[in-house]
Design an enzyme around this catalytic site. Structure first.
Site, PDB file in Angstrom:
ATOM      1  N   ASP A   1      57.902 -39.348  65.885  1.00  0.00           N
ATOM      2  CA  ASP A   1      58.596 -38.603  64.827  1.00  0.00           C
ATOM      3  C   ASP A   1      59.705 -37.725  65.401  1.00  0.00           C
ATOM      4  OD1 ASP A   1      59.144 -37.788  62.273  1.00  0.00           O
ATOM      5  OD2 ASP A   1      57.424 -36.438  62.109  1.00  0.00           O
TER       6      ASP A   1
ATOM      7  N   GLY B   1      65.317 -38.427  63.178  1.00  0.00           N
ATOM      8  CA  GLY B   1      66.344 -37.977  62.234  1.00  0.00           C
ATOM      9  C   GLY B   1      66.876 -36.607  62.627  1.00  0.00           C
TER      10      GLY B   1
ATOM     11  N   GLU C   1      55.132 -46.779  53.899  1.00  0.00           N
ATOM     12  CA  GLU C   1      55.878 -45.839  53.043  1.00  0.00           C
ATOM     13  C   GLU C   1      57.370 -45.780  53.415  1.00  0.00           C
ATOM     14  OE1 GLU C   1      52.810 -44.946  54.497  1.00  0.00           O
ATOM     15  OE2 GLU C   1      51.892 -45.493  52.589  1.00  0.00           O
ATOM     16  N   ASN C   2      57.712 -46.252  54.610  1.00  0.00           N
ATOM     17  CA  ASN C   2      59.113 -46.156  55.049  1.00  0.00           C
ATOM     18  C   ASN C   2      60.067 -47.034  54.223  1.00  0.00           C
ATOM     19  OD1 ASN C   2      58.405 -45.653  58.617  1.00  0.00           O
ATOM     20  ND2 ASN C   2      58.765 -44.150  56.993  1.00  0.00           N
TER      21      ASN C   2
ATOM     22  N   ARG D   1      51.559 -37.181  68.482  1.00  0.00           N
ATOM     23  CA  ARG D   1      52.604 -37.140  67.471  1.00  0.00           C
ATOM     24  C   ARG D   1      53.692 -36.195  67.929  1.00  0.00           C
ATOM     25  NH1 ARG D   1      52.635 -37.393  61.052  1.00  0.00           N
ATOM     26  NH2 ARG D   1      54.884 -37.199  60.789  1.00  0.00           N
TER      27      ARG D   1
ATOM     28  N   ARG E   1      49.893 -34.092  61.405  1.00  0.00           N
ATOM     29  CA  ARG E   1      49.119 -34.986  60.533  1.00  0.00           C
ATOM     30  C   ARG E   1      49.204 -36.415  61.038  1.00  0.00           C
ATOM     31  NH1 ARG E   1      53.309 -33.014  57.006  1.00  0.00           N
ATOM     32  NH2 ARG E   1      55.079 -34.449  57.098  1.00  0.00           N
TER      33      ARG E   1
HETATM   34  C1  FPP Z   1      60.231 -41.069  62.428  1.00  0.00           C
HETATM   35  O1  FPP Z   1      61.301 -40.188  62.625  1.00  0.00           O
HETATM   36  C2  FPP Z   1      60.536 -42.340  63.013  1.00  0.00           C
HETATM   37  C3  FPP Z   1      60.565 -43.527  62.355  1.00  0.00           C
HETATM   38  C4  FPP Z   1      60.294 -43.641  60.909  1.00  0.00           C
HETATM   39  C5  FPP Z   1      60.939 -44.742  63.029  1.00  0.00           C
HETATM   40  C6  FPP Z   1      60.499 -44.896  64.452  1.00  0.00           C
HETATM   41  C7  FPP Z   1      61.290 -45.947  65.048  1.00  0.00           C
HETATM   42  C8  FPP Z   1      61.837 -45.941  66.280  1.00  0.00           C
HETATM   43  C9  FPP Z   1      61.577 -44.934  67.324  1.00  0.00           C
HETATM   44  C10 FPP Z   1      62.692 -47.032  66.654  1.00  0.00           C
HETATM   45  C11 FPP Z   1      61.858 -48.068  67.282  1.00  0.00           C
HETATM   46  C12 FPP Z   1      62.292 -49.286  66.927  1.00  0.00           C
HETATM   47  C13 FPP Z   1      61.650 -50.401  66.647  1.00  0.00           C
HETATM   48  C14 FPP Z   1      61.782 -50.874  65.274  1.00  0.00           C
HETATM   49  C15 FPP Z   1      60.924 -51.195  67.624  1.00  0.00           C
HETATM   50  P1  FPP Z   1      61.999 -39.538  61.352  1.00  0.00           P
HETATM   51  O2  FPP Z   1      63.108 -40.412  60.949  1.00  0.00           O
HETATM   52  O3  FPP Z   1      60.998 -39.301  60.272  1.00  0.00           O
HETATM   53  O4  FPP Z   1      62.529 -38.206  61.940  1.00  0.00           O
HETATM   54  P2  FPP Z   1      62.739 -36.816  61.157  1.00  0.00           P
HETATM   55  O5  FPP Z   1      61.356 -36.354  60.786  1.00  0.00           O
HETATM   56  O6  FPP Z   1      63.378 -35.962  62.183  1.00  0.00           O
HETATM   57  O7  FPP Z   1      63.610 -37.095  59.985  1.00  0.00           O
END
Ligand code: FPP
Length: 232
Positions: free
Chosen positions: A16, A19, A63-64, A180, A186
């Protein structure tokens, strides 16, 4: 690199914070996922050196799909790119790739690429990299239940061991240690059945910044945990 005497056999990571990593730099979110994707290889290389045998990565949850279309297609593109660019390297290093989750929403071409990579590496023994993509813990339990019903099992035949064999993770040991990154405390529908006795580790470090030093910190913390599995 410090000596780790009791490395977990199986680590699972909720990657996580991609973003926020991008936002801090004024970049689009997908640049954060790209940076997160680039952190995968150094992570498993380091874990192999510590004696870890299995790594499960939460790359895309059920959910993504609710994220903006561009982000979803960016993540699917990243998966395609990773398979294209990394399969050869995994195979050369005796690493087995497996997938947990559903594939039916992916294009036929991507499904074929994924199953080709899985089949090429299926007899590799040095390390197992398990990619959770379109994975949800509740969905996994429902799918397992459906398969059990379809197989015609009676209630008398069902116990925890049998049930586990119908999960996506059949044949994998349960994760000893779930990490995590990104500061939330969570599980977010990750490995709900399998996490029953996992040690949990939450860190505010964003996934693209989770480097060798952070891995070592986490493994040292794991060594200090006393795992009792419900006993005293
Ligand atoms: C959560 O960060 C991350 C994900 C939903 C995607 C995880 C994917 C990768 C690390 C790329 C790996 C690639 C593959 C497909 C093999 P977030 O976007 O929720 O971050 P935030 O909480 O800061 O918004």
């Amino acid at each position: 690199m410090s000596q780790i005497n009791y490395p977990p056999q199986h680590i699972a990571i909720i990657m996580d914070g991609n973003g926020r990593w991008a936002k801090k730099r004024g970049l689009p979110r997908i640049a954060g996922h790209q940076a997160g994707g680039n952190n995968i290889r150094p992570t498993f290389q380091s874990l192999i050196n510590y004696g870890v045998k299995y790594l499960t990565l939460y790359a895309f949850s059920t959910e993504n799909w609710n994220r903006p279309k561009t982000e979803v297609s960016g993540l699917i593109h990243l998966l395609t790119q990773k398979i294209d660019r990394e399969t050869e390297n995994l195979h050369k290093n005796n690493i087995r790739l497996i997938h947990i989750g559903k594939t039916n929403k992916l294009s036929i071409k991507l499904q074929q690429k994924l199953s080709a990579a899985i089949s090429l590496t299926k007899n590799n023994t040095a390390f197992t990299l398990c990619l959770a993509f379109d994975y949800g813990g509740r969905d996994e339990i429902v799918q397992a239940t459906k398969r059990i019903i379809d197989a015609g099992l009676s209630s008398a035949e069902l116990d925890e061991t049998v049930f586990s064999q119908y999960l996506f993770t059949s044949g994998l040991p349960n994760p000893d240690f779930i990490i995590r990154t990104g500061g939330e405390n969570r599980l977010s529908n990750f490995l709900l059945w399998q996490a029953s006795y996992s040690e949990l580790y939450f860190t505010p470090v964003l996934w693209p910044d989770f480097n060798q030093k952070e891995i070592e910190k986490a493994l040292i913390e794991y060594e200090h945990r006393k795992r009792r599995f419900g006993a005293i």
